[in-house]
Scaffold this motif. Structure first.
Motif, PDB file in Angstrom:
ATOM      1  N   LYS A  20       0.058   5.777   0.713  1.00 28.68           N
ATOM      2  CA  LYS A  20      -1.255   6.859   1.028  1.00 28.68           C
ATOM      3  C   LYS A  20      -0.737   7.994   0.081  1.00 28.68           C
ATOM      4  O   LYS A  20       0.163   8.570   0.277  1.00 28.68           O
ATOM      5  CB  LYS A  20      -1.031   7.330   2.338  1.00 28.68           C
ATOM      6  CG  LYS A  20      -1.625   5.960   3.490  1.00 28.68           C
ATOM      7  CD  LYS A  20      -3.018   5.566   3.046  1.00 28.68           C
ATOM      8  CE  LYS A  20      -3.694   4.510   3.837  1.00 28.68           C
ATOM      9  NZ  LYS A  20      -4.794   3.571   3.523  1.00 28.68           N
ATOM     10  N   PHE A  35       2.312   6.512   7.118  1.00 32.47           N
ATOM     11  CA  PHE A  35       1.247   5.767   7.737  1.00 32.47           C
ATOM     12  C   PHE A  35       1.631   4.447   8.253  1.00 32.47           C
ATOM     13  O   PHE A  35       2.695   3.923   8.056  1.00 32.47           O
ATOM     14  CB  PHE A  35       0.069   5.389   6.740  1.00 32.47           C
ATOM     15  CG  PHE A  35       0.557   4.496   5.802  1.00 32.47           C
ATOM     16  CD1 PHE A  35      -0.125   3.422   5.461  1.00 32.47           C
ATOM     17  CD2 PHE A  35       1.483   4.696   4.795  1.00 32.47           C
ATOM     18  CE1 PHE A  35       0.213   2.420   4.587  1.00 32.47           C
ATOM     19  CE2 PHE A  35       1.897   3.864   3.555  1.00 32.47           C
ATOM     20  CZ  PHE A  35       1.097   2.822   3.476  1.00 32.47           C
ATOM     21  N   SER A  36       1.032   3.835   9.199  1.00 37.55           N
ATOM     22  CA  SER A  36       1.311   2.811  10.207  1.00 37.55           C
ATOM     23  C   SER A  36       1.780   1.389   9.209  1.00 37.55           C
ATOM     24  O   SER A  36       2.681   0.946  10.137  1.00 37.55           O
ATOM     25  CB  SER A  36       0.330   2.363  11.188  1.00 37.55           C
ATOM     26  OG  SER A  36      -0.938   1.847  10.492  1.00 37.55           O
ATOM     27  N   ASP A  37       1.398   1.276   8.387  1.00 34.96           N
ATOM     28  CA  ASP A  37       1.883   0.099   7.490  1.00 34.96           C
ATOM     29  C   ASP A  37       3.246  -0.042   7.125  1.00 34.96           C
ATOM     30  O   ASP A  37       3.896  -1.071   7.163  1.00 34.96           O
ATOM     31  CB  ASP A  37       1.042  -0.030   6.127  1.00 34.96           C
ATOM     32  CG  ASP A  37      -0.279  -0.799   6.180  1.00 34.96           C
ATOM     33  OD1 ASP A  37      -0.847  -0.663   7.477  1.00 34.96           O
ATOM     34  OD2 ASP A  37      -0.626  -0.954   5.259  1.00 34.96           O
ATOM     35  N   THR A  49       4.336   8.473  -1.058  1.00 35.40           N
ATOM     36  CA  THR A  49       3.351   7.984   0.073  1.00 35.40           C
ATOM     37  C   THR A  49       3.616   8.931   1.312  1.00 35.40           C
ATOM     38  O   THR A  49       4.677   9.578   1.544  1.00 35.40           O
ATOM     39  CB  THR A  49       3.651   6.570   0.865  1.00 35.40           C
ATOM     40  OG1 THR A  49       2.596   6.139   1.645  1.00 35.40           O
ATOM     41  CG2 THR A  49       5.044   6.421   1.436  1.00 35.40           C
ATOM     42  N   GLU A  67       9.172  13.366   8.497  1.00 32.04           N
ATOM     43  CA  GLU A  67       8.313  12.020   8.288  1.00 32.04           C
ATOM     44  C   GLU A  67       8.989  11.033   7.705  1.00 32.04           C
ATOM     45  O   GLU A  67       8.760   9.788   8.087  1.00 32.04           O
ATOM     46  CB  GLU A  67       7.283  12.513   7.805  1.00 32.04           C
ATOM     47  CG  GLU A  67       6.026  13.279   8.431  1.00 32.04           C
ATOM     48  CD  GLU A  67       4.657  13.025   7.780  1.00 32.04           C
ATOM     49  OE1 GLU A  67       4.388  12.661   6.636  1.00 32.04           O
ATOM     50  OE2 GLU A  67       3.739  13.315   8.560  1.00 32.04           O
ATOM     51  N   ASP A  89       0.980  -1.157   0.084  1.00 32.26           N
ATOM     52  CA  ASP A  89       0.100   0.025   0.102  1.00 32.26           C
ATOM     53  C   ASP A  89       0.927   1.312   0.085  1.00 32.26           C
ATOM     54  O   ASP A  89       2.113   1.151   0.284  1.00 32.26           O
ATOM     55  CB  ASP A  89      -0.867  -0.175   1.201  1.00 32.26           C
ATOM     56  CG  ASP A  89      -1.987   0.774   1.028  1.00 32.26           C
ATOM     57  OD1 ASP A  89      -2.207   1.446  -0.051  1.00 32.26           O
ATOM     58  OD2 ASP A  89      -2.900   0.858   1.960  1.00 32.26           O
TER      59      ASP A  89
END
Length: 232
Positions: A108, A147-149, A144, A177, A106
């Motif tokens: 984001k 995010f936690s993935d 991306t 980040e 995935d």
């Protein structure tokens, strides 16, 4: 395994058996890339999402090299209508080519055919885990946000050796980040991407390296120049 950054988010990866993989083939309009598309002859092309600075020159390169293209289902349909040998998969799926396994994960972000007059939906954005014969695992994060993935899937389940992370801000993670992502993923090596190719995503790679050294001291940050080749 050899890795060559072509600028922006485009990478050329070559395994020990010679299999050549091109990720996000943004070449002609890429101000950081001075090579011609005729110089590229990939066996496989991976596309993370539909935006022009990632989809790039996929159609012409695939035609010239008769390569497979791996992308999400929507992009693969688009390419198949143009006569390209495209394989559509979705998050979690893995495809194998001889000694190379490519898994879609995935990301984001957003995804559209922004290079078409009638901009259309191009499926979910993705990232790729590319495993060279269970020897070197490379994670290309695509465009991306954090995010936690990145921690619980990429870092804890798949444990890549090399992580390619965007740091440009505006459209992706910023350096702070991305440094957190490097800590979560905990690869041996991290390489920043998607920065300095355009004024809007200007960043200092050395500052990113400083952040990584503080947050993930066991991770080495490499800052290759565009077209520089690294060997692992």
């Amino acid at each position: 395994m050899k890795l060559r950054w072509l600028g922006h988010s485009a990478f050329e990866l070559t395994g020990n058996d010679g299999i050549n993989i091109l990720v996000d083939p943004f070449i002609r309009a890429n101000p950081s890339c001075s090579i011609d598309i005729s110089d590229l002859n990939p066996d496989i092309i991976c596309i993370t999402h539909g935006h022009a600075d990632h989809f790039g020159d996929a159609v012409e390169i695939a035609r010239n090299s008769n390569s497979f293209v791996i992308s999400n289902y929507e992009i693969s349909n688009y390419l198949q209508r143009k006569g390209i040998n495209a394989i559509g998969i979705n998050c979690g799926a893995v495809v194998s080519f001889d000694s190379v396994k490519i898994r879609m994960l995935d990301a984001k972000h957003s995804s559209s055919y922004d290079f078409e007059i009638d901009m259309g939906y191009a499926g979910n954005p993705a990232s790729f885990l590319i495993d060279f014969d269970d020897d070197v695992k490379v994670f290309h994060a695509g465009d991306t946000g954090l995010f936690s993935d990145l921690r619980f899937v990429v870092g804890e389940v798949y444990k890549p050796d090399i992580a390619l992370l965007p740091i440009g801000n505006i459209f992706t993670m910023d350096p702070s980040e991305a440094a957190i992502a490097a800590k979560w993923i905990n690869p041996k090596i991290v390489i920043p991407m998607h920065y300095n190719s355009f004024p809007s995503i200007s960043q200092d790679g050395s500052y990113f390296r400083e952040l990584v050294e503080k947050q993930a001291p066991g991770c080495e940050t490499l800052l290759p120049n565009p077209l520089e080749e690294l060997e692992f």
